[in-house]
Write an enzyme that holds these catalytic residues in place. Sequence first.
Site, PDB file in Angstrom:
ATOM      1  N   ASN A  75      -4.756   6.009   6.599  1.00 48.03           N
ATOM      2  CA  ASN A  75      -4.811   4.747   7.419  1.00 48.03           C
ATOM      3  C   ASN A  75      -5.902   4.676   8.046  1.00 48.03           C
ATOM      4  O   ASN A  75      -6.248   3.425   8.479  1.00 48.03           O
ATOM      5  CB  ASN A  75      -3.675   5.070   8.435  1.00 48.03           C
ATOM      6  CG  ASN A  75      -3.715   3.888   9.635  1.00 48.03           C
ATOM      7  OD1 ASN A  75      -3.445   2.822   9.250  1.00 48.03           O
ATOM      8  ND2 ASN A  75      -3.878   4.350  10.620  1.00 48.03           N
ATOM      9  N   SER A 127      -5.999  -3.976   2.626  1.00 48.84           N
ATOM     10  CA  SER A 127      -6.056  -5.071   3.646  1.00 48.84           C
ATOM     11  C   SER A 127      -6.012  -6.341   2.659  1.00 48.84           C
ATOM     12  O   SER A 127      -6.442  -6.330   1.552  1.00 48.84           O
ATOM     13  CB  SER A 127      -7.298  -5.331   4.527  1.00 48.84           C
ATOM     14  OG  SER A 127      -7.447  -6.474   5.093  1.00 48.84           O
ATOM     15  N   TYR A 140     -16.465  -4.548   4.629  1.00 41.58           N
ATOM     16  CA  TYR A 140     -15.187  -4.296   4.886  1.00 41.58           C
ATOM     17  C   TYR A 140     -14.196  -4.498   3.577  1.00 41.58           C
ATOM     18  O   TYR A 140     -13.426  -3.677   3.155  1.00 41.58           O
ATOM     19  CB  TYR A 140     -14.497  -4.897   6.054  1.00 41.58           C
ATOM     20  CG  TYR A 140     -13.078  -4.619   6.458  1.00 41.58           C
ATOM     21  CD1 TYR A 140     -12.544  -3.372   6.713  1.00 41.58           C
ATOM     22  CD2 TYR A 140     -12.075  -5.740   6.224  1.00 41.58           C
ATOM     23  CE1 TYR A 140     -11.200  -2.912   6.914  1.00 41.58           C
ATOM     24  CE2 TYR A 140     -10.835  -5.495   6.483  1.00 41.58           C
ATOM     25  CZ  TYR A 140     -10.401  -4.172   6.943  1.00 41.58           C
ATOM     26  OH  TYR A 140      -9.003  -4.027   7.081  1.00 41.58           O
ATOM     27  N   ALA A 141     -14.175  -5.773   3.257  1.00 41.00           N
ATOM     28  CA  ALA A 141     -13.215  -6.535   2.209  1.00 41.00           C
ATOM     29  C   ALA A 141     -13.778  -5.535   1.020  1.00 41.00           C
ATOM     30  O   ALA A 141     -12.892  -5.222   0.311  1.00 41.00           O
ATOM     31  CB  ALA A 141     -13.532  -7.792   2.041  1.00 41.00           C
ATOM     32  N   ALA A 142     -15.131  -5.362   0.636  1.00 38.67           N
ATOM     33  CA  ALA A 142     -15.467  -4.817  -0.729  1.00 38.67           C
ATOM     34  C   ALA A 142     -15.114  -3.252  -0.623  1.00 38.67           C
ATOM     35  O   ALA A 142     -14.372  -2.663  -1.620  1.00 38.67           O
ATOM     36  CB  ALA A 142     -16.965  -4.692  -0.604  1.00 38.67           C
ATOM     37  N   SER A 143     -14.930  -2.533   0.673  1.00 34.37           N
ATOM     38  CA  SER A 143     -14.595  -1.080   0.767  1.00 34.37           C
ATOM     39  C   SER A 143     -13.103  -1.258   0.551  1.00 34.37           C
ATOM     40  O   SER A 143     -12.510  -0.104  -0.179  1.00 34.37           O
ATOM     41  CB  SER A 143     -14.730  -0.787   2.236  1.00 34.37           C
ATOM     42  OG  SER A 143     -13.828  -1.478   3.088  1.00 34.37           O
ATOM     43  N   LYS A 144     -12.334  -2.292   0.932  1.00 36.46           N
ATOM     44  CA  LYS A 144     -10.805  -2.160   0.632  1.00 36.46           C
ATOM     45  C   LYS A 144     -10.477  -2.517  -0.795  1.00 36.46           C
ATOM     46  O   LYS A 144      -9.478  -2.080  -1.358  1.00 36.46           O
ATOM     47  CB  LYS A 144     -10.038  -3.106   1.634  1.00 36.46           C
ATOM     48  CG  LYS A 144     -10.291  -2.709   3.353  1.00 36.46           C
ATOM     49  CD  LYS A 144      -9.387  -1.586   3.406  1.00 36.46           C
ATOM     50  CE  LYS A 144      -9.341  -0.795   4.710  1.00 36.46           C
ATOM     51  NZ  LYS A 144      -8.530   0.174   5.182  1.00 36.46           N
ATOM     52  N   ILE A 171      -2.277  -8.127  11.765  1.00 36.98           N
ATOM     53  CA  ILE A 171      -1.399  -7.442  12.492  1.00 36.98           C
ATOM     54  C   ILE A 171      -2.182  -7.027  13.805  1.00 36.98           C
ATOM     55  O   ILE A 171      -3.397  -6.744  14.029  1.00 36.98           O
ATOM     56  CB  ILE A 171      -1.384  -5.924  11.706  1.00 36.98           C
ATOM     57  CG1 ILE A 171      -0.736  -6.250  10.324  1.00 36.98           C
ATOM     58  CG2 ILE A 171      -0.316  -5.111  12.457  1.00 36.98           C
ATOM     59  CD1 ILE A 171       0.468  -6.627  10.043  1.00 36.98           C
TER      60      ILE A 171
HETATM   61  N1  LIG Z   1      -4.619  -4.633  11.976  1.00 33.83           N
HETATM   62  C1  LIG Z   1      -4.809  -5.355  11.037  1.00 33.83           C
HETATM   63  O1  LIG Z   1      -4.718  -6.386  11.367  1.00 33.83           O
HETATM   64  C2  LIG Z   1      -5.234  -4.899   9.775  1.00 33.83           C
HETATM   65  C3  LIG Z   1      -5.145  -5.541   8.809  1.00 33.83           C
HETATM   66  C4  LIG Z   1      -5.542  -5.258   7.323  1.00 33.83           C
HETATM   67  C5  LIG Z   1      -5.719  -3.838   7.309  1.00 33.83           C
HETATM   68  N2  LIG Z   1      -6.091  -2.998   8.326  1.00 33.83           N
HETATM   69  C6  LIG Z   1      -6.148  -1.575   8.139  1.00 33.83           C
HETATM   70  O2  LIG Z   1      -4.948  -0.666   8.716  1.00 33.83           O
HETATM   71  C7  LIG Z   1      -5.659   0.417   9.041  1.00 33.83           C
HETATM   72  C8  LIG Z   1      -5.482   0.724  10.718  1.00 33.83           C
HETATM   73  O3  LIG Z   1      -5.898  -0.465  11.421  1.00 33.83           O
HETATM   74  P1  LIG Z   1      -5.395  -0.485  12.967  1.00 33.83           P
HETATM   75  O4  LIG Z   1      -5.459  -2.125  13.205  1.00 33.83           O
HETATM   76  O5  LIG Z   1      -4.327   0.086  13.268  1.00 33.83           O
HETATM   77  O6  LIG Z   1      -6.889   0.240  13.580  1.00 33.83           O
HETATM   78  P2  LIG Z   1      -7.145   0.657  14.953  1.00 33.83           P
HETATM   79  O7  LIG Z   1      -8.442   0.524  15.183  1.00 33.83           O
HETATM   80  O8  LIG Z   1      -6.036  -0.035  15.951  1.00 33.83           O
HETATM   81  O9  LIG Z   1      -6.769   2.113  14.976  1.00 33.83           O
HETATM   82  C9  LIG Z   1      -7.349   2.957  13.800  1.00 33.83           C
HETATM   83  C10 LIG Z   1      -7.472   4.231  14.315  1.00 33.83           C
HETATM   84  O10 LIG Z   1      -8.180   5.139  13.493  1.00 33.83           O
HETATM   85  C11 LIG Z   1      -9.024   5.957  14.096  1.00 33.83           C
HETATM   86  N3  LIG Z   1     -10.120   6.436  13.281  1.00 33.83           N
HETATM   87  C12 LIG Z   1     -11.347   5.457  12.959  1.00 33.83           C
HETATM   88  N4  LIG Z   1     -12.220   6.024  12.196  1.00 33.83           N
HETATM   89  C13 LIG Z   1     -11.987   7.380  12.181  1.00 33.83           C
HETATM   90  C14 LIG Z   1     -12.370   8.680  11.367  1.00 33.83           C
HETATM   91  N5  LIG Z   1     -13.496   8.345  10.875  1.00 33.83           N
HETATM   92  N6  LIG Z   1     -11.615   9.451  11.299  1.00 33.83           N
HETATM   93  C15 LIG Z   1     -10.463   9.767  11.947  1.00 33.83           C
HETATM   94  N7  LIG Z   1      -9.965   8.594  12.481  1.00 33.83           N
HETATM   95  C16 LIG Z   1     -10.592   7.323  12.796  1.00 33.83           C
HETATM   96  C17 LIG Z   1      -9.239   5.437  15.513  1.00 33.83           C
HETATM   97  O11 LIG Z   1      -9.617   6.459  16.386  1.00 33.83           O
HETATM   98  C18 LIG Z   1      -8.002   4.865  15.798  1.00 33.83           C
HETATM   99  O12 LIG Z   1      -7.166   5.760  16.501  1.00 33.83           O
HETATM  100  C19 LIG Z   1      -7.168   0.246   9.022  1.00 33.83           C
HETATM  101  O13 LIG Z   1      -7.352   1.208   7.563  1.00 33.83           O
HETATM  102  C20 LIG Z   1      -7.386  -1.157   8.567  1.00 33.83           C
HETATM  103  O14 LIG Z   1      -8.516  -1.378   7.956  1.00 33.83           O
HETATM  104  C21 LIG Z   1      -5.473  -3.317   9.492  1.00 33.83           C
END
Ligand SMILES: NC(=O)c1ccc[n+]([C@@H]2O[C@H](COP(=O)([O-])OP(=O)(O)OC[C@H]3O[C@@H](n4cnc5c(N)ncnc54)[C@H](O)[C@@H]3O)[C@@H](O)[C@H]2O)c1
Length: 236
Positions: A75, A127, A140-144, A171
Amino acid sequence: MHAVITGGAQGIGLACAQHLTSAGWRVTLLDKDNDLLEQSSSELGCQYAQVDITDLESVKKFFSSITHLDALINNAGIWIPQKLEDMNFDDQKEVLEVNILGTLLCTSSAIHHLRNSSSGSVVNISSLAARTNSPGLGLYAASKSAVETLTKQWALEIAPIRVNAVAPGLIETPGTSENYKEGAKEKRAKAVPLGRVGESSDIAKVVLFLVSEASAYVTGQIVYVDGGLGAGTPQR
Ligand SMILES: NC(=O)c1ccc[n+]([C@@H]2O[C@H](COP(=O)([O-])OP(=O)(O)OC[C@H]3O[C@@H](n4cnc5c(N)ncnc54)[C@H](O)[C@@H]3O)[C@@H](O)[C@H]2O)c1
């Protein structure tokens, strides 16, 4: 049943931990933020380890310290929005390191444990951005998109370990809360066919399904959990 959740100290990762714990799973949270980890794990009563998923030694050390694993939830992810012309190379390199290489490192380090489970599975968090081709997102999008490709590739490579992805839409989490201030949430909600911005629990419920017996014949799939946002343009 034991699950490891990366980036589990807040947001979507923490919601996954809450849902899995409620369903009887033992959960270990991994995160780079130790203060958040201590707080979240004590609230949940679960184990944790401070691990930066881009740090090879730290990841290897953690996975060699555990004896059993049934599910890995990749995640942890970051985004640094930048346009091509304003791009900072180091920033975008970090996005690739966390989102792609961190996911790769955790998965490859977990495989031998997952093989020893009778129901091993991996869930990658992608994502909606992977398929919307939005401007200004840097890499970002490319990574996903890469995460989605690897989800299918790994489903072929490491079966019978199941590998699926969940692709969230909008979200609200600690990481995205700035996007939803001062009426922005209501405005964004109007673009979503289901009429609301999603919550972390909307994602966690699908992740729970994908690590459970209920999805025993599901692998190589990307499940978009976006309130219909990616389905097309709603009638206005
Ligand atoms: N929130 C959204 O709208 C959304 C939409 C699409 C995808 N996502 C994806 O969902 C996932 C979680 O998103 P979120 O919104 O909960 O993020 P967030 O930023 O609220 O939480 C992310 C957590 O990951 C931890 N983290 C970041 N880099 C790290 C690393 N190198 N090693 C260990 N931990 C690390 C951070 O400390 C944090 O606790 C991500 O992969 C994000 O790309 C989120």
